[in-house]
Design a protein around this motif. Structure first.
Motif, PDB file in Angstrom:
ATOM      1  N   THR A   1      32.599  78.804 -23.065  1.00  0.00           N
ATOM      2  CA  THR A   1      32.134  79.707 -22.013  1.00  0.00           C
ATOM      3  C   THR A   1      30.898  79.134 -21.329  1.00  0.00           C
ATOM      4  O   THR A   1      29.928  78.779 -22.003  1.00  0.00           O
ATOM      5  CB  THR A   1      31.812  81.081 -22.628  1.00  0.00           C
ATOM      6  OG1 THR A   1      32.964  81.525 -23.355  1.00  0.00           O
ATOM      7  CG2 THR A   1      31.445  82.089 -21.572  1.00  0.00           C
ATOM      8  N   VAL A   2      30.962  79.040 -20.014  1.00  0.00           N
ATOM      9  CA  VAL A   2      29.840  78.528 -19.217  1.00  0.00           C
ATOM     10  C   VAL A   2      29.163  79.711 -18.530  1.00  0.00           C
ATOM     11  O   VAL A   2      29.829  80.524 -17.884  1.00  0.00           O
ATOM     12  CB  VAL A   2      30.340  77.510 -18.168  1.00  0.00           C
ATOM     13  CG1 VAL A   2      29.168  76.966 -17.350  1.00  0.00           C
ATOM     14  CG2 VAL A   2      31.106  76.377 -18.832  1.00  0.00           C
ATOM     15  N   ILE A   3      27.855  79.802 -18.701  1.00  0.00           N
ATOM     16  CA  ILE A   3      27.097  80.924 -18.131  1.00  0.00           C
ATOM     17  C   ILE A   3      25.893  80.368 -17.374  1.00  0.00           C
ATOM     18  O   ILE A   3      25.085  79.641 -17.958  1.00  0.00           O
ATOM     19  CB  ILE A   3      26.600  81.881 -19.246  1.00  0.00           C
ATOM     20  CG1 ILE A   3      27.779  82.415 -20.075  1.00  0.00           C
ATOM     21  CG2 ILE A   3      25.786  83.024 -18.642  1.00  0.00           C
ATOM     22  CD1 ILE A   3      27.356  83.047 -21.395  1.00  0.00           C
ATOM     23  N   ASP A   4      25.780  80.710 -16.090  1.00  0.00           N
ATOM     24  CA  ASP A   4      24.616  80.293 -15.311  1.00  0.00           C
ATOM     25  C   ASP A   4      23.599  81.424 -15.269  1.00  0.00           C
ATOM     26  O   ASP A   4      23.951  82.594 -15.094  1.00  0.00           O
ATOM     27  CB  ASP A   4      25.040  79.902 -13.885  1.00  0.00           C
ATOM     28  CG  ASP A   4      25.777  78.564 -13.876  1.00  0.00           C
ATOM     29  OD1 ASP A   4      25.580  77.780 -14.832  1.00  0.00           O
ATOM     30  OD2 ASP A   4      26.541  78.304 -12.933  1.00  0.00           O
ATOM     31  N   VAL A   5      22.347  81.034 -15.456  1.00  0.00           N
ATOM     32  CA  VAL A   5      21.257  82.004 -15.463  1.00  0.00           C
ATOM     33  C   VAL A   5      20.280  81.605 -14.370  1.00  0.00           C
ATOM     34  O   VAL A   5      19.865  80.442 -14.305  1.00  0.00           O
ATOM     35  CB  VAL A   5      20.542  82.009 -16.839  1.00  0.00           C
ATOM     36  CG1 VAL A   5      19.313  82.899 -16.808  1.00  0.00           C
ATOM     37  CG2 VAL A   5      21.507  82.455 -17.939  1.00  0.00           C
ATOM     38  N   SER A   6      19.931  82.568 -13.504  1.00  0.00           N
ATOM     39  CA  SER A   6      19.001  82.230 -12.427  1.00  0.00           C
ATOM     40  C   SER A   6      18.101  83.413 -12.079  1.00  0.00           C
ATOM     41  O   SER A   6      18.427  84.564 -12.380  1.00  0.00           O
ATOM     42  CB  SER A   6      19.773  81.769 -11.188  1.00  0.00           C
ATOM     43  OG  SER A   6      20.686  82.772 -10.789  1.00  0.00           O
TER      44      SER A   6
ATOM     45  N   ASP B   1      25.632  84.828 -14.772  1.00  0.00           N
ATOM     46  CA  ASP B   1      26.876  84.619 -14.041  1.00  0.00           C
ATOM     47  C   ASP B   1      27.823  83.761 -14.877  1.00  0.00           C
ATOM     48  O   ASP B   1      27.626  82.559 -15.022  1.00  0.00           O
ATOM     49  CB  ASP B   1      26.523  83.922 -12.714  1.00  0.00           C
ATOM     50  CG  ASP B   1      27.723  83.764 -11.805  1.00  0.00           C
ATOM     51  OD1 ASP B   1      28.744  84.434 -12.042  1.00  0.00           O
ATOM     52  OD2 ASP B   1      27.640  82.950 -10.869  1.00  0.00           O
ATOM     53  N   GLU B   2      28.865  84.395 -15.443  1.00  0.00           N
ATOM     54  CA  GLU B   2      29.857  83.613 -16.176  1.00  0.00           C
ATOM     55  C   GLU B   2      30.681  82.805 -15.189  1.00  0.00           C
ATOM     56  O   GLU B   2      30.932  83.261 -14.075  1.00  0.00           O
ATOM     57  CB  GLU B   2      30.764  84.536 -17.011  1.00  0.00           C
ATOM     58  CG  GLU B   2      31.569  83.752 -18.033  1.00  0.00           C
ATOM     59  CD  GLU B   2      32.789  84.496 -18.557  1.00  0.00           C
ATOM     60  OE1 GLU B   2      32.959  85.682 -18.226  1.00  0.00           O
ATOM     61  OE2 GLU B   2      33.564  83.869 -19.288  1.00  0.00           O
ATOM     62  N   ARG B   3      31.120  81.619 -15.600  1.00  0.00           N
ATOM     63  CA  ARG B   3      31.891  80.741 -14.710  1.00  0.00           C
ATOM     64  C   ARG B   3      33.268  80.456 -15.311  1.00  0.00           C
ATOM     65  O   ARG B   3      33.574  79.323 -15.688  1.00  0.00           O
ATOM     66  CB  ARG B   3      31.128  79.428 -14.485  1.00  0.00           C
ATOM     67  CG  ARG B   3      29.707  79.598 -13.920  1.00  0.00           C
ATOM     68  CD  ARG B   3      29.683  80.119 -12.495  1.00  0.00           C
ATOM     69  NE  ARG B   3      30.509  79.342 -11.605  1.00  0.00           N
ATOM     70  CZ  ARG B   3      30.134  78.183 -11.034  1.00  0.00           C
ATOM     71  NH1 ARG B   3      28.933  77.700 -11.231  1.00  0.00           N
ATOM     72  NH2 ARG B   3      30.962  77.520 -10.240  1.00  0.00           N
ATOM     73  N   PRO B   4      34.119  81.497 -15.432  1.00  0.00           N
ATOM     74  CA  PRO B   4      35.425  81.309 -16.090  1.00  0.00           C
ATOM     75  C   PRO B   4      36.365  80.398 -15.313  1.00  0.00           C
ATOM     76  O   PRO B   4      37.348  79.922 -15.866  1.00  0.00           O
ATOM     77  CB  PRO B   4      35.984  82.745 -16.163  1.00  0.00           C
ATOM     78  CG  PRO B   4      35.301  83.477 -15.066  1.00  0.00           C
ATOM     79  CD  PRO B   4      33.937  82.870 -14.931  1.00  0.00           C
ATOM     80  N   GLN B   5      36.060  80.147 -14.044  1.00  0.00           N
ATOM     81  CA  GLN B   5      36.936  79.286 -13.247  1.00  0.00           C
ATOM     82  C   GLN B   5      36.761  77.809 -13.589  1.00  0.00           C
ATOM     83  O   GLN B   5      37.524  76.968 -13.121  1.00  0.00           O
ATOM     84  CB  GLN B   5      36.688  79.517 -11.747  1.00  0.00           C
ATOM     85  CG  GLN B   5      35.336  79.059 -11.229  1.00  0.00           C
ATOM     86  CD  GLN B   5      34.199  80.065 -11.457  1.00  0.00           C
ATOM     87  OE1 GLN B   5      34.224  80.867 -12.382  1.00  0.00           O
ATOM     88  NE2 GLN B   5      33.175  80.009 -10.615  1.00  0.00           N
ATOM     89  N   LEU B   6      35.735  77.500 -14.399  1.00  0.00           N
ATOM     90  CA  LEU B   6      35.500  76.099 -14.752  1.00  0.00           C
ATOM     91  C   LEU B   6      36.312  75.690 -15.972  1.00  0.00           C
ATOM     92  O   LEU B   6      36.358  76.401 -16.975  1.00  0.00           O
ATOM     93  CB  LEU B   6      34.014  75.865 -15.042  1.00  0.00           C
ATOM     94  CG  LEU B   6      33.063  75.985 -13.856  1.00  0.00           C
ATOM     95  CD1 LEU B   6      31.619  75.750 -14.310  1.00  0.00           C
ATOM     96  CD2 LEU B   6      33.431  74.989 -12.752  1.00  0.00           C
ATOM     97  N   ALA B   7      36.952  74.529 -15.883  1.00  0.00           N
ATOM     98  CA  ALA B   7      37.537  73.884 -17.052  1.00  0.00           C
ATOM     99  C   ALA B   7      36.500  72.912 -17.606  1.00  0.00           C
ATOM    100  O   ALA B   7      35.492  72.618 -16.944  1.00  0.00           O
ATOM    101  CB  ALA B   7      38.803  73.136 -16.654  1.00  0.00           C
TER     102      ALA B   7
END
Lengths: 359, 129
Positions: A53-58, A136-142
């Protein structure tokens, strides 16, 4: 039905033996786990880790938020691109998850485990509220992990547009390239890259890597590789009931500055003051059989437990990680299928860059 | 990948195969189907020659990279030979399950027991091939 990564068809085409892993349909191997393991130690292999799981924090308070959320200190990330390994603790000092955090142009990117996705997102979102940051989770990323001594050279060949970026990255750094993100990180003890990219672009990169000579590698070899490298696995070496001090993660706790009040700090300080009862060690089996998680480790200082065990393809003998009483050292016995077999406590990692390094 | 089930052998539902030898002993190994499920085999434990075993007893252990599995006695009798070479080359179980990778030989207490084991067609039905 388990979820499919964008590479589901590619796995089937490569004769991957698919299993349900944390709710995802992923290959355990593509014919031989041992051969895939050896390929990563000697050449290069690619893992589909799109389930992570990739999560962006800003936001203006992003740094302050992560200094509260994580046991390691993101102030150590001195420049954009730097990465840090950290535990995320509960107030009792148990490990909610382990993760990698990158400093990015948009503040931070976290990469967390697949099996813990839901609880991680709930916890992070809840803790973020007072700081007003965007999670912001980035579920579209492989995500593809290319690992092995040939990994960077073959990735340059497969994706020439990344060559300059790949050459510029030092170990434990990651930077964006258009909509992609390329990091020199991994989970095998080898040099290599982890590449996050839009899911619809992942099959083409996968094909290019295979054509360049990178072998597809399954989750089975991922486990033996990480164990040889002495790297913890969430759910085995640590969980919410386990202190990072007992799980060999003391080095990831940033005690300074003393005023940084990260979640779990008070519990860890109390534990440190009272004396940590257990420690994590490596075990080398000298008797018969194969070490497996859950086996009892008998030491003069009391019983411990194997947290991960396997046959090491590189060393051709059985190795394990174990949690034992803090005073334990030297020779121990492990109960394997009712028999006590001799084993020896060693310093991890077991294997580094393809070589035995435990002694 | 197709699973091999030689027609001339007998089988039991715990995935051991049996072969009748000229001297009346029975050679025992694990099937191609079993080795495929186990994956890369890395460790073998065999019974001692002279051991008397009952049908269903544990006769040994085969461990792959991912898991340990018991090897069961398919027929009551006495162990008359074991394949020591297999201990040093456990990968033979994956490479040649019906040949080099035999596990042990047993002299049946009742020679009639062999006939009770499954034939190849019945075993194929059991494993769905």
């Amino acid at each position: 039905m388990p979820q499919r990564t964008p590479l589901f068809d590619a796995h089937a085409a490569a004769a991957g033996k698919l299993v349900d892993f944390a709710g995802w349909s992923l290959p355990i191997h593509y014919g031989s786990q041992l051969r895939e393991h050896e390929t990563v130690r000697a050449g290069a292999g690619v893992f589909d880790v799109s389930h992570m799981t990739v999560i962006d924090v800003s936001g203006p308070q992003a740094t302050a938020f992560l200094q509260r959320l994580l046991a390691n200190d993101v102030a150590r990330l001195g420049f954009e691109g730097k990465a840090l390994y950290s535990a995320m603790l509960n107030p009792q000092g148990g490990v909610i998850d382990d993760l990698i955090v990158y400093r990015t142009a948009w503040d931070y990117r976290l990469v967390v485990n697949a099996a813990t996705r839901d609880k991680d997102l709930a916890w992070i979102t809840e803790q973020a509220q007072p700081f007003g940051v965007t999670v912001d989770e980035r579920p579209q990323l492989a995500m593809l992990a290319v690992q092995g001594p040939q990994a960077r050279a073959l990735t340059r060949a497969a994706a020439p547009q990344l060559a300059g970026l790949i050459d510029s990255l030092k170990v434990f750094q990651g930077l964006p390239a258009g909509g992609w993100f390329v990091a020199r990180t991994g989970y095998t003890g080898e040099d290599g890259l982890e590449i996050m990219l839009p899911g619809d672009e992942a099959p083409a990169l996968w094909q290019a890597l295979l054509q360049a000579g990178v072998a597809p590698v399954g989750l089975g070899a991922r486990d033996t590789l990480r164990l040889e490298a002495g790297m913890n696995l969430y759910g085995n070496e640590m969980d919410e009931t386990m202190s990072p001090l007992a799980a060999g993660m003391g080095w990831t706790i940033a005690w300074e500055p003393a005023g940084r009040d990260f979640i779990g700090r008070a519990a860890l300080e109390a534990e440190r003051e009272a004396g940590v009862a257990h420690k994590q060690v490596g075990l080398l089996l000298e008797g018969k059989g194969v070490l497996r998680a859950g086996q009892t480790v008998k030491t003069p200082a009391g019983d411990g437990i194997v947290t991960s065990g396997t046959f090491s393809p590189s060393l051709k003998q059985s190795i394990a990680m174990a949690r034992v009483p803090a005073a334990a050292e030297g020779r121990v016995e492990v109960e394997i299928r009712g028999q006590c077999e001799p084993a020896r406590i060693v310093r991890m990692p077991f294997v580094r860059h393809g070589q035995a390094v435990f002694e | 990948m197709s699973t091999t089930v030689p027609a001339e052998l007998k089988y039991v539902d715990t995935h051991e195969w049996l072969r009748l030898e000229a001297d009346g002993s029975i050679t025992v190994g694990i099937t191609d189907h079993a080795q495929t499920l186990l994956g890369d085999v890395v460790y073998i434990d065999l019974p001692a020659v002279g051991t008397r075993l009952n049908r269903g007893d544990t006769a040994g252990v085969v461990e792959s990279v991912k898991a340990a599995s018991d090897v069961y006695v398919p027929i009551e009798g006495e162990v008359v030979a074991v394949n020591e070479a297999l201990v040093d080359m456990p990968e033979q179980v994956n490479a040649d399950p019906y040949g080099e990778a035999w596990f042990f030989r047993i002299m049946p207490a009742d020679p009639g027991d062999y006939a009770q084991a499954m034939g190849a067609e019945q075993y194929k039905e059991l494993i769905g091939v």
